[in-house]
Design a protein around this motif. Structure first.
Motif, PDB file in Angstrom:
ATOM      1  N   GLN A 142     104.589  48.620  78.038  1.00 32.41           N
ATOM      2  CA  GLN A 142     104.294  49.548  76.953  1.00 32.41           C
ATOM      3  C   GLN A 142     105.580  49.920  76.225  1.00 32.41           C
ATOM      4  O   GLN A 142     106.635  50.058  76.845  1.00 32.41           O
ATOM      5  N   ARG A 153     103.389  56.674  72.754  1.00 30.20           N
ATOM      6  CA  ARG A 153     103.264  55.225  72.882  1.00 30.20           C
ATOM      7  C   ARG A 153     103.083  54.593  71.508  1.00 30.20           C
ATOM      8  O   ARG A 153     102.332  55.098  70.672  1.00 30.20           O
ATOM      9  N   VAL A 155     101.873  51.275  69.273  1.00 36.07           N
ATOM     10  CA  VAL A 155     101.013  50.092  69.292  1.00 36.07           C
ATOM     11  C   VAL A 155     100.948  49.538  67.873  1.00 36.07           C
ATOM     12  O   VAL A 155     101.309  50.210  66.908  1.00 36.07           O
ATOM     13  N   GLU A 176      98.771  58.538  64.135  1.00 33.33           N
ATOM     14  CA  GLU A 176      98.283  58.648  65.505  1.00 33.33           C
ATOM     15  C   GLU A 176      96.785  58.368  65.542  1.00 33.33           C
ATOM     16  O   GLU A 176      96.025  58.891  64.715  1.00 33.33           O
ATOM     17  N   GLU A 181      97.857  57.328  70.585  1.00 31.10           N
ATOM     18  CA  GLU A 181      98.887  56.317  70.383  1.00 31.10           C
ATOM     19  C   GLU A 181      99.293  56.275  68.909  1.00 31.10           C
ATOM     20  O   GLU A 181      98.489  56.586  68.032  1.00 31.10           O
TER      21      GLU A 181
END
Length: 500
Positions: A142, A153, A155, A176, A181
């Motif tokens: 991650q 996090r 992505v 977000e 994420e």
């Protein structure tokens, strides 16, 4: 590049052929050299402080440059009728709002060494990790972005287009999602720092740099860079090539004309780490039964020490130093501290060649033998030079499957950090007041030693910065020497071989 057969055919280990060239005494090209103490540690070192301060210092130094790039790129960005706005902290990101934020990358990888796990398993006093790679093949890795407020996090498909490792500073734009994420739309980093002009640290440039005095037809000076000599305590399979290397660097190889026009133009030798071989079970000294039966349970066991490798290195240096100045970097296998930045190998290891080092009256001035730090920064022939013995690049390569080493060198320059993974997976000193791994100024030449094979390219920055990147191969495996032209920074490769 001179190949194996070429050198033998030109008479490297035999008498030179008859020519009309007059064999006069050779004069070594002088070296204009100023060693910097960028990575020197204080004499009174403290290890009680937290390592997290390194990340805060790095973020403080690089974040303004990253935010400036992000402002120029994203201030007028509109998606779905919404303007991208800047948020100051990671935890200020709100779900559904288009925004951008800068922070430090943290790679959450199950295979990465964990200090908390080591402490819990009573492994808190141990050697540095020897894990082959940190990335996992099952997709569990991650990417996180963090600052002093928290962590989120990352992505998104754009992440696949960039090299990312723990410790690099970036800015990301996106929003977000419902899972908490951050969906990345675009990514920016600081890019190359400002580059000083040539001769920036010199009071005045040498007279030879005056265009009206330059002999256009004469060859320019060269810097020779080698790495991974790996002297060991027993006879090596490439001892003949080491003899050839000495003759080549001392301008005693090939015909007199080549010695005068090419080899004598080598003004400095840089040894980029791993001059001593890694301890091996095949070393007869380590297999001596007497040393095993008298091994001590506690303290230092003097009977297990083998002085032969350092003696061979000392002899090698002592043969070259009368005619060639040498810069010596420590490496992972050398007798120096294991953590970054490595401090110079102590002069006590060189009883013969240490007399070429700094004098007692001028201890701060580099002698002909300049045992320096790793990483290492200097000004050579007016060019800013940054070099390492390879641990920083080797550690970064563990984060990425099938790494492009030259590409990662370029990434370090554009991240403005020569050791981003320190102190997470690359052991380092816990700095409190400064972060020396941050590139405050852009080098003209950046080399990394102890690499599997040679490589080189030139990268360019947004303000016209030009950086020559060089991967220096292990001499013990390749028998190769890198030569850098001090006027053009062009690179050539010489491969040495003993004639059969």
């Amino acid at each position: 590049m001179v190949k194996l057969e070429d050198i033998a055919g030109l008479g490297l280990l035999q008498a030179p052929p008859k020519t009309d060239f007059k064999n006069t005494d050779l004069e070594r090209a002088p070296s204009n050299y100023k060693s910097l103490n960028t990575f020197a540690l204080p004499k009174a070192r403290q290890y009680q402080q937290q390592f997290a301060d390194i990340y805060f210092l790095r973020l403080t130094k690089i974040k303004p440059a990253v935010e400036q790039i992000a402002h120029e790129a994203w201030d007028d960005t509109v998606l779905g009728g919404e303007n991208a706005k800047k948020v100051e902290r990671v935890l200020d990101v709100r779900q559904g709002e288009l925004c951008w934020v800068a922070g430090t990358v943290y790679m959450d990888m199950p295979l990465k060494p964990s200090i908390l796990e080591d402490v819990s398993k009573d492994r808190w006093i141990s050697a540095p990790t020897s894990v082959g790679h940190y990335y996992s093949e099952d997709g569990k890795d991650q990417v996180m972005l963090e600052d002093d407020s928290g962590r989120i996090r990352l992505v998104g498909e754009p992440l696949k287009n960039y090299f990312l490792v723990t410790g690099c500073i970036i800015a990301v734009m996106g929003t977000e999602n419902a899972n908490g994420e951050f969906e990345v739309i675009d990514l920016k980093f600081a890019d190359l720092p400002p580059q000083p002009p040539r001769w920036a640290l010199s009071d005045k440039k040498p007279k030879s740099e005056d265009v009206s005095m330059v002999d256009v037809g004469s060859p320019s000076k060269k810097i020779a860079i080698i790495s991974g000599l790996e002297f060991s305590g027993f006879s090596t399979a490439y001892s003949a090539e080491l003899k050839v290397l000495r003759e080549f660097l001392a301008a005693q190889a090939l015909d007199p004309e080549t010695q005068s026009n090419e080899q004598s133009k080598i003004s400095r030798l840089i040894i980029a780490g791993n001059s001593i071989a890694e301890a091996s079970s095949s070393d007869p000294h380590s297999n001596n039964p007497n040393t095993k039966t008298h091994a001590k349970k506690y303290g230092y066991d003097a009977s297990s020490y083998n002085p032969a490798p350092s003696q061979l290195l000392d002899s090698f240096l002592n043969e070259l130093l009368p005619s060639l100045p040498i810069t010596l970097l420590p490496g992972a296998n050398d007798p120096a501290n294991i953590s970054y930045p490595q401090q110079p190998i102590h002069s006590a290891m060189f009883p013969e060649s240490r007399y070429y080092g700094p004098t007692p009256t001028h201890p701060d001035q580099a002698g002909w033998l300049d045992a320096t730090t790793n990483p290492f920064e200097s000004e050579i022939e007016g060019w800013r030079v940054l070099g390492t013995s390879g641990q920083n690049l080797d550690d970064i390569c563990k984060y990425i499957e099938d790494p492009d080493r030259l590409g990662l060198m370029e990434a370090m320059c554009r991240w403005r950090c020569s050791a981003p993974t320190a102190p997470d997976t690359l052991w380092s000193y816990p700095f409190q007041d400064d972060e020396p791994f941050v590139m405050k100024e852009c080098p003209h030449l950046y080399f990394v030693g102890s690499q599997p094979k040679f490589g080189s390219k030139v990268i360019e920055g947004p303000d016209g910065q030009m950086v020559r990147l060089v991967l220096v191969p292990k001499f013990s495996e390749t028998k190769e020497v890198v030569l850098v032209d001090t006027e053009t920074l062009d690179v050539s490769l010489v491969r040495l071989s003993a004639a059969s």
